[in-house]
Design an enzyme around this catalytic site. Structure first.
Site, mmCIF file in Angstrom:
data_model
loop_
_atom_site.group_PDB
_atom_site.id
_atom_site.type_symbol
_atom_site.label_atom_id
_atom_site.label_comp_id
_atom_site.label_asym_id
_atom_site.label_seq_id
_atom_site.Cartn_x
_atom_site.Cartn_y
_atom_site.Cartn_z
ATOM 1 N N THR A 1 13.101 -16.023 38.218
ATOM 2 C CA THR A 1 13.650 -15.977 36.872
ATOM 3 C C THR A 1 13.191 -17.173 36.046
ATOM 4 O OG1 THR A 1 15.721 -15.653 35.649
ATOM 5 C CG2 THR A 1 15.777 -17.192 37.501
ATOM 6 N N LYS B 1 17.493 -14.581 43.507
ATOM 7 C CA LYS B 1 16.977 -15.148 42.261
ATOM 8 C C LYS B 1 16.727 -16.635 42.412
ATOM 9 C CE LYS B 1 18.288 -14.023 38.081
ATOM 10 N NZ LYS B 1 19.153 -13.782 36.898
#
Length: 318
Positions: free
Chosen positions: A156, A132
């Site tokens: 993200t 991420k």
């Protein structure tokens, strides 16, 4: 009739946004997502007491400054939470590169490689992990490098189509466009209570989904950051949705038909947009919501990361 959660599973890959092992065992998601907030909460629970103690013992034998050792232990704990989740799900676990690297391409790439190596030492291959990264220009460039190395990424804090297009151009495996935080921003400024059909966060994810499908983009769209089940229902059919346990429980208890709202064949034609750095930064600058929420999201994750490191340092010194 099957519950709405069961119906959702038939059209969307359900992902759990949690480090709660009991919730994961109960709801049986395909994947799990984590972030510094989730890791901090997870290691404070009895389920991770042994792993916390193991990490602290390891840290007590390390050399270096207090800050460096605390950071290394915190990284070890994030992997411990991710590994525990990986043993519970058939799919992937997302583990986040430190938020304080959000504007550092080289630092993000190095951190991601360490995460993959740490998982590998636990017998969890890179095919089970998503790295991420915040969808800054630098985070997207780091993801482009990692994807070329066969390390799949989850970008993200996506709040705009510009971010989504840049991610697709970089060959990113998956993006996490946020729904609830977009709605929060608009509600705070208008005082309005939005229905699911007019929810700005829902409309943002629908626009990204349509752009991707209309242009044959393979990057997965995973809606995230939900405030209520209405937002989830309004995105039924999205590639993936990552949902907190409380909302999974609510969906599991609801009956009635869940109508599919998104499907590739229903995507409206959208002309492709060329997205270079200049346009990316300008589009963000012109979108106060995306600019503010991206910065705010990074600050919040960095705050919880600092809290995790501080907790570790205090425990090491005790």
């Amino acid at each position: 009739m099957a519950s709405k959660l069961a119906q959702l599973r038939a059209m969307t890959t359900v992902v759990a946004d949690t480090g709660d092992l009991d919730a994961v065992r109960h709801h049986r998601p395909i994947d799990c997502t984590t972030n510094p907030t989730i890791v901090l909460k997870a290691i404070s629970s009895p389920a991770f007491a042994d792993k916390l103690n193991d990490a602290l013992r390891w840290g007590g034998n390390q050399q270096g400054s207090k800050e460096a050792v605390a950071g290394a232990v915190a990284d070890r704990l994030a992997i411990a939470v991710g590994a525990a989740l990986a043993y519970e799900v058939p799919g992937r676990v997302s583990t986040e590169v430190d938020a304080d690297l959000s504007f550092d391409v080289e630092g993000s790439v190095a951190a991601a490689r360490r995460i993959i190596a740490d998982y590998d030492r636990l017998g969890i291959g890179r095919g089970r992990v998503l790295i991420k990264l915040a969808a800054t220009w630098e985070g997207i460039r780091a993801a482009e490098i990692l994807q070329a190395e066969g390390i799949d990424c989850n970008l993200t804090l996506v709040f705009s189509l510009a971010q989504a297009i840049a991610c697709a151009d970089a060959g990113v495996f998956l993006i996490s466009p946020f729904v609830g935080r977009i709605m929060d921003w608009h509600a705070a400024r208008t005082g309005k209570t939005y229905t699911a059909e007019e929810d700005p966060g829902v409309l943002s994810v629908r626009a990204i989904y349509s752009y991707y499908k209309a242009n044959g983009i393979e990057t997965i769209v995973m809606g995230a950051s939900f405030r209520n089940v209405g937002e989830i229902a309004a995105l039924a059919g999205c590639d993936r949705l990552t949902i907190a346990p409380a909302l999974l429980e609510e969906l599991d208890g609801q009956e009635g038909e869940l109508v599919r709202r998104l499907a590739p064949e229903n995507a409206e034609p959208v002309a492709p947009i060329a997205m270079d750095e200049k346009r990316f930064r300008w589009e963000l600058n012109e979108d106060p919501m995306a600019t503010e929420k991206l910065a705010d999201g990074i600050r919040l994750f960095a705050k919880d990361l600092r809290a995790l490191r501080q907790m570790v340092q205090e425990r090491l010194e005790a």
